[in-house]
Write an enzyme that holds these catalytic residues in place. Structure first.
Site, short mmCIF file in Angstrom:
data_model
loop_
_atom_site.label_atom_id
_atom_site.label_comp_id
_atom_site.label_asym_id
_atom_site.label_seq_id
_atom_site.Cartn_x
_atom_site.Cartn_y
_atom_site.Cartn_z
N ASP A 205 0.99 -1.28 0.04
CA ASP A 205 0.06 0.01 -0.13
C ASP A 205 1.01 1.17 -0.11
O ASP A 205 1.88 1.38 0.81
CB ASP A 205 -0.67 0.01 1.43
N HIS A 206 0.63 2.10 -0.81
CA HIS A 206 1.43 3.49 -0.90
C HIS A 206 2.99 3.23 -0.97
O HIS A 206 3.66 4.08 -0.33
CB HIS A 206 1.09 4.41 0.22
N HIS B 235 -7.76 9.95 4.06
CA HIS B 235 -7.50 8.77 4.91
C HIS B 235 -7.78 9.10 6.33
O HIS B 235 -8.02 10.57 6.64
CB HIS B 235 -5.88 8.56 4.90
N GLY B 236 -7.94 8.33 7.11
CA GLY B 236 -7.92 8.32 8.83
C GLY B 236 -9.46 8.48 9.09
O GLY B 236 -10.30 8.31 8.33
N HIS C 270 -9.29 4.84 -2.28
CA HIS C 270 -8.46 4.85 -0.94
C HIS C 270 -9.42 5.70 -0.12
O HIS C 270 -10.36 6.14 -0.54
CB HIS C 270 -7.16 5.45 -1.09
N GLY C 271 -9.03 5.51 1.18
CA GLY C 271 -9.80 6.60 2.29
C GLY C 271 -11.16 5.87 2.27
O GLY C 271 -11.97 7.04 2.39
N SER D 244 -12.96 4.13 4.72
CA SER D 244 -13.48 3.80 5.83
C SER D 244 -14.89 4.82 6.31
O SER D 244 -14.85 5.82 5.78
CB SER D 244 -12.40 3.94 7.10
N ASP E 240 -8.85 0.58 6.31
CA ASP E 240 -7.89 0.61 7.48
C ASP E 240 -8.27 1.08 8.71
O ASP E 240 -8.58 0.64 9.92
CB ASP E 240 -6.82 1.35 6.89
N SER E 241 -8.99 2.42 8.55
CA SER E 241 -9.08 2.92 9.84
C SER E 241 -10.46 2.33 10.62
O SER E 241 -10.60 2.26 11.91
CB SER E 241 -9.75 4.52 9.73
P1 13P Z 1 -8.97 4.76 5.69
O1 13P Z 1 -8.02 5.49 6.56
O2 13P Z 1 -10.28 5.26 5.36
O3 13P Z 1 -9.32 3.32 6.26
O4 13P Z 1 -8.02 4.55 4.26
C1 13P Z 1 -7.17 3.41 4.12
C2 13P Z 1 -6.46 3.49 2.84
O5 13P Z 1 -6.73 3.98 1.80
C3 13P Z 1 -5.25 2.70 2.88
O6 13P Z 1 -4.40 2.95 1.76
O1 G3H Z 2 -3.07 4.78 3.62
C1 G3H Z 2 -3.00 4.62 4.83
C2 G3H Z 2 -3.08 3.54 5.60
O2 G3H Z 2 -4.39 3.81 6.47
C3 G3H Z 2 -1.96 2.81 6.44
O3 G3H Z 2 -1.46 3.69 7.43
O4 G3H Z 2 0.97 4.17 7.36
O5 G3H Z 2 -0.43 4.31 9.48
O6 G3H Z 2 0.04 2.21 8.57
P1 G3H Z 2 -0.06 3.73 8.06
ZN ZN Z 3 -4.42 4.85 0.87
#
Ligand code: 13P
Ligand code: G3H
Ligand code: ZN
Length: 333
Positions: A94-95, A190-191, A232-233, A235, A277-278
């Site tokens: 990821d990223h 994100h977040g 992405h992002g 949640s 992720d969040s």
């Molecule tokens: P969230 O923070 O919305 O869960 O997004 C996660 C994400 O895009 C990981 O690459």
């Molecule tokens: O894109 C971001 C993901 O939520 C991963 O976050 O780099 O804190 O593991 P992290």
């Molecule tokens: Zn992301």
């Protein structure tokens, strides 16, 4: 050098093609811990869903890349042990932010990588993405790229139009880079604080964020028919989890996510990978806070990590079945 195929993992190509055709999206869940991995595998097996397990740079720093790679290999074996003879599990970076990091992951058995050049000037993003694609494709590893910048609350603006992916760039970018999927910016971020309360409308006591830019998504789809798009992002930041966290000693103020109805709508389009992720972090933290607050004598981590794992599993199943629609979509059971 180990190829992901030797580990029983798959790349994203076939599952994305089926997802676009079938009008659903594949869940991409981040993982850092064994409990997250177990919950993801249990949820995917119970729902018969393909799944992407993704590793961020932060996860590599926290858990160690080699350990995470072996956990993904273990995830395949675990899925089989749970009765799924043909699991479809992707191990995705990821990223990724450099060619070296992507190469390192490919060499250690990742089946998919993201090269995120979205903060670079357009031509640099193309050059870097192309370099990763050329290497990855030698090993049949699929590559996700990104165009457009995901807005953040830090900027005090959410998805200002200038941050959206420009539909007029997508044909040129995907043709020149040869990437397999494209992450776009249409208003997610994100977040757990995706919008400020000031950016939302109060409806029946609930803060409703501005809608995603579905018009931009539609234009991109028109330019790239059948091409896999990634969000992405994504949640949703469930209110119940935030309330539980705050009730049991946490302090999460004004946490606001993407309404699930909008993710459901996106899943039916060319969006075939949705990153979450969040919500997993919230589910884990809520369960741990509640368990420890209600059981002050607990000191065995299993006593609070099991409820955390159960809560994450419930959330993953909910996303798969009620939001993304990827349940029952394994090519072979
Ligand atoms: P969230 O923070 O919305 O869960 O997004 C996660 C994400 O895009 C990981 O690459
Ligand atoms: O894109 C971001 C993901 O939520 C991963 O976050 O780099 O804190 O593991 P992290
Ligand atoms: Zn992301």
């Amino acid at each position: 050098m180990v190829n992901y195929k030797e580990l029983g993992l798959v790349n994203t190509r076939d599952m994305f093609a089926r997802a676009i055709k079938g009008g659903y999206a594949i869940p991409a869940f981040n993982f850092n811990t064994m409990e997250q991995m177990q919950a993801i595998v249990m949820a995917a097996v119970e729902t018969k869903s393909p799944v992407i397990m993704q590793v961020s740079k932060g996860a590599r720093n926290y858990a160690n890349a080699t350990i995470l790679r072996f956990m993904a290999e273990g995830a395949v074996a675990y899925a089989k042990e749970l009765g799924c003879e043909h699991p479809e599990i992707v191990l995705h970076l990821d990223h990724g932010d450099s060619f070296e990091l992507c190469k390192n992951c490919i060499d250690m058995g990742f089946s998919s990588v993201m090269i995120d050049g979205s903060s670079k000037p357009y031509e640099e993003n193309i050059a870097l993405t192309k370099q990763v694609v050329e290497y990855a494709h030698k090993y049949d590893v699929t590559v996700e790229a990104e165009l457009g910048v995901l807005a953040g609350v830090e900027d005090e603006v959410v998805a200002a139009e200038s941050h959206y992916t420009k539909p007029e760039e997508v044909i040129d970018f995907t043709t020149k880079t040869g990437c397999d999927s494209l992450a776009i910016s249409i208003g997610t971020s994100h977040g757990a604080h995706k919008f400020t309360p000031a950016q939302c409308t109060l409806v029946n006591g609930v803060l409703v964020p501005p809608p995603l830019a579905f018009d931009v998504l539609a234009e991109i789809e028109k330019k790239l028919p059948g091409f896999p798009i990634v969000l992405h992002g994504s949640s949703s930041v469930p209110m119940e989890e935030v309330e539980t966290i705050n009730k049991f000693g946490g302090k999460l103020e004004a946490a606001i996510g993407i309404p699930e109805e909008q993710l459901r709508q996106a899943s039916k389009s060319a969006v075939c990978k949705i990153n979450i992720d969040s919500d997993s972090r919230l589910a884990m933290t809520a369960a741990i806070r509640q368990t420890l607050a209600e059981n002050p004598s607990y000191f065995d981590p299993r006593q609070y990590l099991k409820p955390a794992r159960d809560n994450m599993k419930k959330m993953y199943i909910h996303k798969i079945v009620n939001v993304l629609g990827s349940d029952g979509k394994l090519a072979q059971c």
